[in-house]
Design a protein around this motif. Sequence first.
Motif: not given
Length: 309
Positions: A17-19, A146-147, A173, A277-280, A282, A307
């Motif tokens: 998630e957090y790249r 988060n976010h 984060s 921007t962090y995301s599952f 992403g 994506t």
Amino acid sequence: EGPGVGKHIVFLAGDHEYRSEELLPALARIMAKHYGFSTTVLFTLDEEGFIQPGSSNMKGLDVLENADLLVLGLRFQNFPEDEMQHFVDYLDRAGPIVGLRTSTHAFQIPDGPFRKYAWDYEGGEYFKGFGRQVLGETWAGHYGTNHEQSSNVIPIAVDHPIFSGVESIHAVSGGYFANPMPDSVPLAKGVVLDGMTADSPPAMDKEQVPVVWTRTYQGSEGQSGRVFTSTHGASEDLLHPGYRRMLVNATLWAAGMESEIQSDSPISFVGPFHPVTYSFDGYRRCVRPSDMAGWDSPIMNPDHPVTDE
């Protein structure tokens, strides 16, 4: 050139998630270019050799045999046993470690010879696995949304060399709850904010909990290894100069080189840095590790989609 010449840092990027696949190569370049370290970054890959965050398909961990420092961005990994053995060998010799964000729950191993390293292991001899026993804490839950809620990181050990030259730290984060092992030394606590900017008001329902600490752990023959842990660590956090300087200082400290920490030491990025921007799910698709070779290639190329579409 620099104080790190002759020393080797290995970075393991494998969270969902957090790249970490963006943060760690960027930090590796800083430590190589500005400080002279030899740096190696390993990634979790798909079957075609493209970076696939969190896949558990990581090869080449034998490089740890000559590592002077290990920097982790892992989450719920279950490495092949032959690769995991190299990681365990590093722990057995008490190699120093910098652990970021989800590395507190680096391993999810349901069975087999390395089960005890899993974040949820209940055995008393290694309770809560690698995260708790080495980094000082396992997965203990989100502490903020988060976010929607970011954090200001407030040093409580302001004279520690890790905070040399650090004026402020803001992390986008979301917060993690943590109650580190009793032998840990908290260095900073987190103020959870009702917003995503550093000037957002504090969340009134959240107490300050440790978000940065140090400790030592023991190797198989009683050796002592230094540990630095930060429960923040998305790739966008690296954009904040305070967080970036803290990580550079922490890397030097963990390597036993605190005498080389200067308040104005270089922390500038080496080459273009384009964190998402962090995301599952992403993450940037169709990127090979070799796409980030050299000083000038982008981390990562913004032309790569985030994506599958």
